[in-house]
Scaffold this motif. Sequence first.
Motif, PDB file in Angstrom:
ATOM      1  N   SER A  15      15.540 -32.514 -13.105  1.00 24.29           N
ATOM      2  CA  SER A  15      15.152 -32.600 -11.709  1.00 24.29           C
ATOM      3  C   SER A  15      14.133 -31.500 -11.449  1.00 24.29           C
ATOM      4  O   SER A  15      13.966 -30.599 -12.272  1.00 24.29           O
ATOM      5  N   GLU A  16      13.448 -31.550 -10.327  1.00 25.23           N
ATOM      6  CA  GLU A  16      12.378 -30.600 -10.045  1.00 25.23           C
ATOM      7  C   GLU A  16      12.930 -29.184  -9.970  1.00 25.23           C
ATOM      8  O   GLU A  16      13.953 -28.931  -9.343  1.00 25.23           O
ATOM      9  N   GLY A  17      12.255 -28.254 -10.649  1.00 22.61           N
ATOM     10  CA  GLY A  17      12.682 -26.858 -10.675  1.00 22.61           C
ATOM     11  C   GLY A  17      13.541 -26.487 -11.868  1.00 22.61           C
ATOM     12  O   GLY A  17      13.800 -25.311 -12.089  1.00 22.61           O
ATOM     13  N   ASP A  18      13.980 -27.458 -12.651  1.00 22.37           N
ATOM     14  CA  ASP A  18      14.810 -27.179 -13.830  1.00 22.37           C
ATOM     15  C   ASP A  18      13.977 -26.561 -14.946  1.00 22.37           C
ATOM     16  O   ASP A  18      12.793 -26.856 -15.084  1.00 22.37           O
ATOM     17  N   GLU A  19      14.622 -25.716 -15.757  1.00 18.13           N
ATOM     18  CA  GLU A  19      14.017 -25.205 -16.978  1.00 18.13           C
ATOM     19  C   GLU A  19      14.847 -25.714 -18.142  1.00 18.13           C
ATOM     20  O   GLU A  19      16.056 -25.497 -18.180  1.00 18.13           O
ATOM     21  N   ILE A  20      14.196 -26.410 -19.083  1.00 17.45           N
ATOM     22  CA  ILE A  20      14.914 -26.972 -20.226  1.00 17.45           C
ATOM     23  C   ILE A  20      14.223 -26.559 -21.516  1.00 17.45           C
ATOM     24  O   ILE A  20      13.025 -26.251 -21.524  1.00 17.45           O
ATOM     25  N   LYS A  21      14.988 -26.551 -22.596  1.00 22.30           N
ATOM     26  CA  LYS A  21      14.450 -26.291 -23.928  1.00 22.30           C
ATOM     27  C   LYS A  21      14.320 -27.623 -24.648  1.00 22.30           C
ATOM     28  O   LYS A  21      15.293 -28.354 -24.787  1.00 22.30           O
ATOM     29  N   THR A  32       0.036 -27.101 -18.808  1.00 19.67           N
ATOM     30  CA  THR A  32       0.797 -28.202 -18.230  1.00 19.67           C
ATOM     31  C   THR A  32       0.977 -29.304 -19.264  1.00 19.67           C
ATOM     32  O   THR A  32       0.063 -29.604 -20.026  1.00 19.67           O
ATOM     33  N   VAL A  33       2.171 -29.882 -19.281  1.00 23.01           N
ATOM     34  CA  VAL A  33       2.460 -30.995 -20.178  1.00 23.01           C
ATOM     35  C   VAL A  33       3.016 -32.147 -19.339  1.00 23.01           C
ATOM     36  O   VAL A  33       3.706 -31.925 -18.343  1.00 23.01           O
ATOM     37  N   THR A  34       2.675 -33.382 -19.732  1.00 16.39           N
ATOM     38  CA  THR A  34       3.141 -34.565 -19.014  1.00 16.39           C
ATOM     39  C   THR A  34       3.995 -35.406 -19.951  1.00 16.39           C
ATOM     40  O   THR A  34       3.560 -35.768 -21.042  1.00 16.39           O
ATOM     41  N   VAL A  58       6.606 -37.311 -15.704  1.00 15.31           N
ATOM     42  CA  VAL A  58       7.220 -36.051 -15.304  1.00 15.31           C
ATOM     43  C   VAL A  58       6.269 -34.949 -15.754  1.00 15.31           C
ATOM     44  O   VAL A  58       5.909 -34.874 -16.925  1.00 15.31           O
ATOM     45  N   THR A  59       5.848 -34.097 -14.810  1.00 16.67           N
ATOM     46  CA  THR A  59       4.916 -33.023 -15.098  1.00 16.67           C
ATOM     47  C   THR A  59       5.684 -31.713 -15.192  1.00 16.67           C
ATOM     48  O   THR A  59       6.534 -31.425 -14.349  1.00 16.67           O
ATOM     49  N   ALA A  60       5.358 -30.917 -16.228  1.00 16.34           N
ATOM     50  CA  ALA A  60       6.053 -29.651 -16.456  1.00 16.34           C
ATOM     51  C   ALA A  60       5.061 -28.587 -16.904  1.00 16.34           C
ATOM     52  O   ALA A  60       3.987 -28.899 -17.406  1.00 16.34           O
ATOM     53  N   THR A  61       5.454 -27.323 -16.722  1.00 14.16           N
ATOM     54  CA  THR A  61       4.658 -26.182 -17.161  1.00 14.16           C
ATOM     55  C   THR A  61       5.392 -25.485 -18.293  1.00 14.16           C
ATOM     56  O   THR A  61       6.599 -25.246 -18.198  1.00 14.16           O
ATOM     57  N   VAL A  62       4.673 -25.148 -19.356  1.00 14.34           N
ATOM     58  CA  VAL A  62       5.284 -24.461 -20.495  1.00 14.34           C
ATOM     59  C   VAL A  62       5.541 -23.011 -20.111  1.00 14.34           C
ATOM     60  O   VAL A  62       4.630 -22.297 -19.678  1.00 14.34           O
ATOM     61  N   VAL A  63       6.783 -22.560 -20.270  1.00 13.51           N
ATOM     62  CA  VAL A  63       7.156 -21.181 -19.964  1.00 13.51           C
ATOM     63  C   VAL A  63       6.968 -20.314 -21.199  1.00 13.51           C
ATOM     64  O   VAL A  63       6.293 -19.283 -21.150  1.00 13.51           O
ATOM     65  N   VAL A  64       7.580 -20.707 -22.317  1.00 17.26           N
ATOM     66  CA  VAL A  64       7.513 -19.911 -23.538  1.00 17.26           C
ATOM     67  C   VAL A  64       7.856 -20.788 -24.737  1.00 17.26           C
ATOM     68  O   VAL A  64       8.539 -21.798 -24.596  1.00 17.26           O
ATOM     69  N   GLU A  65       7.339 -20.417 -25.901  1.00 17.82           N
ATOM     70  CA  GLU A  65       7.759 -21.024 -27.158  1.00 17.82           C
ATOM     71  C   GLU A  65       8.514 -19.978 -27.941  1.00 17.82           C
ATOM     72  O   GLU A  65       8.187 -18.797 -27.890  1.00 17.82           O
ATOM     73  N   LYS A  94      10.253 -23.942 -24.075  1.00 21.52           N
ATOM     74  CA  LYS A  94      10.950 -23.927 -22.791  1.00 21.52           C
ATOM     75  C   LYS A  94       9.963 -24.353 -21.720  1.00 21.52           C
ATOM     76  O   LYS A  94       8.874 -23.767 -21.600  1.00 21.52           O
ATOM     77  N   VAL A  95      10.300 -25.402 -20.968  1.00 18.63           N
ATOM     78  CA  VAL A  95       9.409 -25.927 -19.925  1.00 18.63           C
ATOM     79  C   VAL A  95      10.113 -25.915 -18.585  1.00 18.63           C
ATOM     80  O   VAL A  95      11.332 -26.042 -18.496  1.00 18.63           O
TER      81      VAL A  95
END
Length: 102
Positions: A15-21, A32-34, A58-65, A94-95
């Motif tokens: 869902s919007e605002g989630d951070e997942i690995k 940005t990754v789609t 679903v659009t996401a931003t990469v936080v860290v690898e 992690k996005v």
Amino acid sequence: MYAIIATGGKQYTVSEGDEIKVEKLGIDAGETVTFDQVLFVSNGTAVVGDPTIAGATVTATVVVEGKGRKIIVYKYKRKTGYHKKNGHRQLFTKVKIDKINA
């Protein structure tokens, strides 16, 4: 609003605002990754794909690898003197989920 996406051979409920690995994507932090393999979207009404929903992203931003924690693999056979110890660290990305476009 939440969605189920498929990436790296796995399915994730987001869902919007989630951070997942997720499995390593090879994209630098801040980019940005789609994800276009959207299997399910719930926005008060459920929309199920067959197998995916056409036009949904679903659009996401990469936080860290990085690398996950170390897993120890130990093989052993009794009475033969055979034993082998191995370690493994799985690579991940992690996005942060920005937007679900249904």
